[in-house]
Write an enzyme that holds these catalytic residues in place. Structure first.
Site, PDB file in Angstrom:
ATOM      1  N   GLU A  11       0.826  -1.207   0.000  1.00 38.13           N
ATOM      2  CA  GLU A  11       0.000   0.000   0.000  1.00 38.13           C
ATOM      3  C   GLU A  11       0.859   1.255   0.000  1.00 38.13           C
ATOM      4  O   GLU A  11       0.550   2.237  -0.674  1.00 38.13           O
ATOM      5  CB  GLU A  11      -0.943   0.007   1.203  1.00 38.13           C
ATOM      6  CG  GLU A  11      -1.956   1.135   1.148  1.00 38.13           C
ATOM      7  CD  GLU A  11      -3.144   0.923   2.050  1.00 38.13           C
ATOM      8  OE1 GLU A  11      -4.198   1.527   1.781  1.00 38.13           O
ATOM      9  OE2 GLU A  11      -3.024   0.157   3.023  1.00 38.13           O
ATOM     10  N   ASP A  71      -5.948  -1.894   8.349  1.00 36.38           N
ATOM     11  CA  ASP A  71      -6.783  -2.667   7.432  1.00 36.38           C
ATOM     12  C   ASP A  71      -6.151  -4.017   7.131  1.00 36.38           C
ATOM     13  O   ASP A  71      -6.835  -5.044   7.089  1.00 36.38           O
ATOM     14  CB  ASP A  71      -6.992  -1.895   6.128  1.00 36.38           C
ATOM     15  CG  ASP A  71      -7.830  -0.644   6.316  1.00 36.38           C
ATOM     16  OD1 ASP A  71      -8.422  -0.492   7.403  1.00 36.38           O
ATOM     17  OD2 ASP A  71      -7.873   0.182   5.390  1.00 36.38           O
ATOM     18  N   TYR A  94      -4.197  12.893   3.697  1.00 36.92           N
ATOM     19  CA  TYR A  94      -3.762  11.888   4.667  1.00 36.92           C
ATOM     20  C   TYR A  94      -2.274  12.056   4.964  1.00 36.92           C
ATOM     21  O   TYR A  94      -1.847  12.012   6.130  1.00 36.92           O
ATOM     22  CB  TYR A  94      -4.040  10.486   4.114  1.00 36.92           C
ATOM     23  CG  TYR A  94      -3.781   9.368   5.101  1.00 36.92           C
ATOM     24  CD1 TYR A  94      -4.821   8.817   5.849  1.00 36.92           C
ATOM     25  CD2 TYR A  94      -2.498   8.862   5.289  1.00 36.92           C
ATOM     26  CE1 TYR A  94      -4.589   7.797   6.755  1.00 36.92           C
ATOM     27  CE2 TYR A  94      -2.265   7.849   6.198  1.00 36.92           C
ATOM     28  CZ  TYR A  94      -3.309   7.314   6.914  1.00 36.92           C
ATOM     29  OH  TYR A  94      -3.064   6.307   7.815  1.00 36.92           O
TER      30      TYR A  94
END
Length: 239
Positions: free
Chosen positions: A21, A33, A85
Site C-alpha cells: 500500500e 486494514d 492523509y
C-alpha cells in the site's frame, strides 16, 4: 503455504501488505486494514497496538444486545494518495520529533501544551484522546455498556472533525442525522475526507435510521448514500 494460513504466515504477510500500500499504491497508511484482513475472528473486534505488535480479540456480540452497526457510504470519493492523509501523518511525525518520542503512541495530553503550533497541537490532542477512547470502548464493550460505547463514538467524531479535520459535510450530516433518529452513537470511519460513517443502532431501528439519513442527504442535495449492516467476520482464508 501448505494449504493453511497459520498465524506465522499471516504475520509474515502483514509487512508485505503494508509495503504494497505504501510503496506500490503510494498511500502512506499504517497497518490497520491489513491486520484486520489477516487476523480478524468471527464475532470479535480486533484491538491493535503497533508499538509492540500486539493483537487482542475483543468479543463483540451486538445481536445479543439487540443492536447492529449501520455503515453509511456517503459516496464521496476519497483518495489517500491525494495529500490530505499524508499531511496529517506529517503533522504527527513532526510533533513526535518535537516532543522527542518515537511516535505519538507515547504522547500524553500534557504534551499538547509543549507544542507551539496550534494546528500541530490539535493533531496531537486528537491522537492522544483517540487512543484513550479506544481503550474506553474496549472496557465498555466488556461490560456490555453500549450506551457508553455510543457516547465515545460521538466524542470520536467531534475530535476527527475539529482537531484532526478529516470529516466533510456529508459525514457530519450522516452522523448528526443518525443520532437524531435514534442511534446510540455514530462517527466517521476510515481515512476521512469522504468515505463512510458507522452508527450503533437498535436492530429494530436500522431501517428507520437509514431512511432518515437518505432523506437528509436528498434535502441537502447530496448524492444518495449507500448502506450496509456488517457482521464481525473472520479474516482471509485459503480455499
Amino acid at each position: 503455504l501448505g494449504g493453511e494460513l497459520t498465524d506465522d504466515v499471516r504475520a509474515a504477510l502483514l509487512p508485505a501488505c503494508m509495503r504494497a500500500e505504501t510503496e506500490v499504491a503510494g498511500a502512506p497508511t499504517g497497518g490497520m486494514d491489513q491486520s484486520v484482513s489477516l487476523f480478524a475472528r468471527e464475532g470479535s473486534a480486533l484491538l491493535l497496538d503497533f508499538t509492540d505488535s500486539s493483537r487482542t480479540q475483543v468479543p463483540l456480540d451486538l445481536a445479543a444486545a439487540g443492536l447492529a452497526f449501520l455503515v453509511v457510504d456517503t459516496r464521496v470519493s476519497h483518495a489517500l494518495v491525494d495529500g490530505g492523509y499524508a499531511a496529517r501523518r506529517a503533522d504527527c511525525e513532526r510533533a513526535a520529533g518535537l516532543l522527542g518520542i518515537p511516535t505519538l503512541r507515547q504522547a500524553r495530553l500534557e504534551d499538547v501544551d509543549r507544542l507551539d503550533e496550534e494546528r500541530v497541537r490539535r493533531r496531537v490532542r486528537h491522537v492522544v484522546t483517540e487512543i484513550a477512547r479506544v481503550e474506553e470502548v474496549v472496557a465498555a464493550a466488556a461490560e456490555h455498556d453500549w450506551a457508553r460505547v455510543g457516547r465515545v463514538f460521538v466524542e470520536s467524531h467531534a475530535s476527527m472533525r475539529d482537531d484532526y479535520e478529516i470529516s466533510c459535510a456529508e459525514l457530519d450530516l450522516a452522523v448528526e442525522t443518525a443520532l437524531s433518529a435514534g442511534a446510540l452513537g455514530a462517527r466517521m470511519t476510515g481515512g476521512g475526507f469522504g468515505g463512510s460513517a458507522i452508527a450503533l443502532v437498535p436492530q429494530d431501528w436500522v431501517e428507520a435510521v437509514g431512511d432518515a439519513i437518505a432523506a437528509a442527504f436528498a434535502g441537502a442535495g447530496f448524492t444518495e448514500p449507500g448502506f450496509l449492516v456488517p457482521q464481525a467476520s473472520a479474516g482471509v482464508s485459503l480455499g
